[in-house]
Design an enzyme around this catalytic site. Sequence first.
Site, PDB file in Angstrom:
ATOM      1  N   TYR A 142      37.443  36.459  38.402  1.00 36.38           N
ATOM      2  CA  TYR A 142      35.986  35.983  38.792  1.00 36.38           C
ATOM      3  C   TYR A 142      36.014  34.888  39.886  1.00 36.38           C
ATOM      4  O   TYR A 142      36.463  33.861  39.515  1.00 36.38           O
ATOM      5  CB  TYR A 142      35.571  35.730  37.301  1.00 36.38           C
ATOM      6  CG  TYR A 142      35.274  36.631  36.386  1.00 36.38           C
ATOM      7  CD1 TYR A 142      35.203  37.967  36.677  1.00 36.38           C
ATOM      8  CD2 TYR A 142      35.003  36.403  34.916  1.00 36.38           C
ATOM      9  CE1 TYR A 142      35.009  39.034  35.661  1.00 36.38           C
ATOM     10  CE2 TYR A 142      34.997  37.188  34.144  1.00 36.38           C
ATOM     11  CZ  TYR A 142      34.913  38.664  34.439  1.00 36.38           C
ATOM     12  OH  TYR A 142      34.589  39.625  33.302  1.00 36.38           O
ATOM     13  N   LYS A 173      39.648  43.388  36.286  1.00 42.27           N
ATOM     14  CA  LYS A 173      38.005  43.367  35.765  1.00 42.27           C
ATOM     15  C   LYS A 173      37.500  42.822  36.697  1.00 42.27           C
ATOM     16  O   LYS A 173      37.857  41.440  36.715  1.00 42.27           O
ATOM     17  CB  LYS A 173      38.277  42.938  34.317  1.00 42.27           C
ATOM     18  CG  LYS A 173      36.989  43.001  33.548  1.00 42.27           C
ATOM     19  CD  LYS A 173      37.397  42.973  32.130  1.00 42.27           C
ATOM     20  CE  LYS A 173      36.447  42.505  30.997  1.00 42.27           C
ATOM     21  NZ  LYS A 173      35.297  41.798  31.494  1.00 42.27           N
ATOM     22  N   SER A 198      33.250  45.065  34.901  1.00 47.46           N
ATOM     23  CA  SER A 198      32.903  43.843  34.219  1.00 47.46           C
ATOM     24  C   SER A 198      31.349  43.995  33.730  1.00 47.46           C
ATOM     25  O   SER A 198      30.521  44.292  34.779  1.00 47.46           O
ATOM     26  CB  SER A 198      33.260  42.819  34.737  1.00 47.46           C
ATOM     27  OG  SER A 198      32.714  41.815  33.729  1.00 47.46           O
ATOM     28  N   GLY A 199      31.049  44.130  32.411  1.00 50.62           N
ATOM     29  CA  GLY A 199      29.624  44.562  32.162  1.00 50.62           C
ATOM     30  C   GLY A 199      28.727  43.745  32.364  1.00 50.62           C
ATOM     31  O   GLY A 199      27.413  43.881  33.198  1.00 50.62           O
TER      32      GLY A 199
HETATM   33  P1  FBP Z   1      30.414  40.898  29.308  1.00 48.18           P
HETATM   34  O1  FBP Z   1      30.432  42.530  29.485  1.00 48.18           O
HETATM   35  O2  FBP Z   1      29.506  40.558  28.139  1.00 48.18           O
HETATM   36  O3  FBP Z   1      29.850  40.414  30.590  1.00 48.18           O
HETATM   37  O4  FBP Z   1      31.974  40.493  28.979  1.00 48.18           O
HETATM   38  C1  FBP Z   1      33.039  40.673  29.897  1.00 48.18           C
HETATM   39  C2  FBP Z   1      33.593  39.336  30.148  1.00 48.18           C
HETATM   40  O5  FBP Z   1      34.549  39.359  31.131  1.00 48.18           O
HETATM   41  C3  FBP Z   1      33.960  38.635  28.686  1.00 48.18           C
HETATM   42  O6  FBP Z   1      35.454  39.024  28.519  1.00 48.18           O
HETATM   43  C4  FBP Z   1      33.896  37.212  28.822  1.00 48.18           C
HETATM   44  O7  FBP Z   1      33.807  36.534  27.814  1.00 48.18           O
HETATM   45  C5  FBP Z   1      32.737  36.971  29.753  1.00 48.18           C
HETATM   46  O8  FBP Z   1      32.477  38.232  30.608  1.00 48.18           O
HETATM   47  C6  FBP Z   1      32.584  35.806  30.831  1.00 48.18           C
HETATM   48  O9  FBP Z   1      31.622  35.927  31.501  1.00 48.18           O
HETATM   49  P2  FBP Z   1      31.066  34.891  32.649  1.00 48.18           P
HETATM   50  O10 FBP Z   1      32.411  34.196  32.753  1.00 48.18           O
HETATM   51  O11 FBP Z   1      30.739  35.719  33.794  1.00 48.18           O
HETATM   52  O12 FBP Z   1      30.185  34.220  31.954  1.00 48.18           O
END
Ligand code: FBP
Length: 262
Positions: A142, A173, A198-199
């Site tokens: 990320y 991811k 990633s969702g």
């Molecule tokens: P979601 O599908 O709910 O976005 O989950 C994916 C994920 O990578 C989780 O593993 C993690 O907790 C979350 O997103 C982190 O989201 P962010 O850092 O974008 O707030």
Amino acid sequence: MKSDRMNAFLHDGKGVLLAYDQGLEHGPSTDFNDKNIDPSFVMDLAVRGGFSGVIFQKGVAERFYDGKVPLIVKVNGKSALVKGDPVSRQVCSVEYAISLGAKGIGYTIYLGSEHEATMFREFGRIQEEAHERGLPAIAWVYPRGAGVANDTAKEIVSYASRSALELGADAAKIKYTGDPDSFSWAVKAAAGMKVFMSGGPKAPTDEAFLLQVQGAMDAGAAGLAVGRNAWQNANPLKMADSLRKVIFERVRVEKLVSGTSP
Ligand code: FBP
């Protein structure tokens, strides 16, 4: 050449993973309701929803993992309470994750954070240990921090997937860029390493989310790692069913939505 360490999580090269580490990453009051605050609810969804893997932190895995779906243990984590450029440090050893039943090791890297070197180094150690034990290392990459203006821009998301490849991940991811064309560059940048979309936060409609997933699959993704768009859904089993159709059978969303899918 690349290995098949990810096979435990794939059917015909594709997979749909259910992520549930948001209790630590975001806090329970941000994401959870009376149902999904209970990890048993999500474990059950992983099984009955036909997910190809489930992702827990070690504490939830210790108490709620039932062995019926392949497990990925996230071995680093952070809360949402700390401000500034993010850093997520190791909270579980590879060995301990394996003792809990893990078939894969998950680790988040905040690419572009002023602390990225810390996470690169830690991931490097974890990746080597995971590989020695025959497990895949799955990198959540990320882009985040003061230096990252738009974390879904094509050049940033492709930087994320390429970094995962270069750092030795078996799968990455990454966030969706918004359209298949630009996402396909991120898939190309991964050079054969598996890419999972990633969702993200819950989309306004099921159709809107399924179209994103379809776009990622059209672009060559191996699948999806989803949390909120699955277990926050009012009918999570129906969403799981639709996701399986879009990912494994490549049924078009238009057909699914109009109810004429084969
Ligand atoms: P979601 O599908 O709910 O976005 O989950 C994916 C994920 O990578 C989780 O593993 C993690 O907790 C979350 O997103 C982190 O989201 P962010 O850092 O974008 O707030």
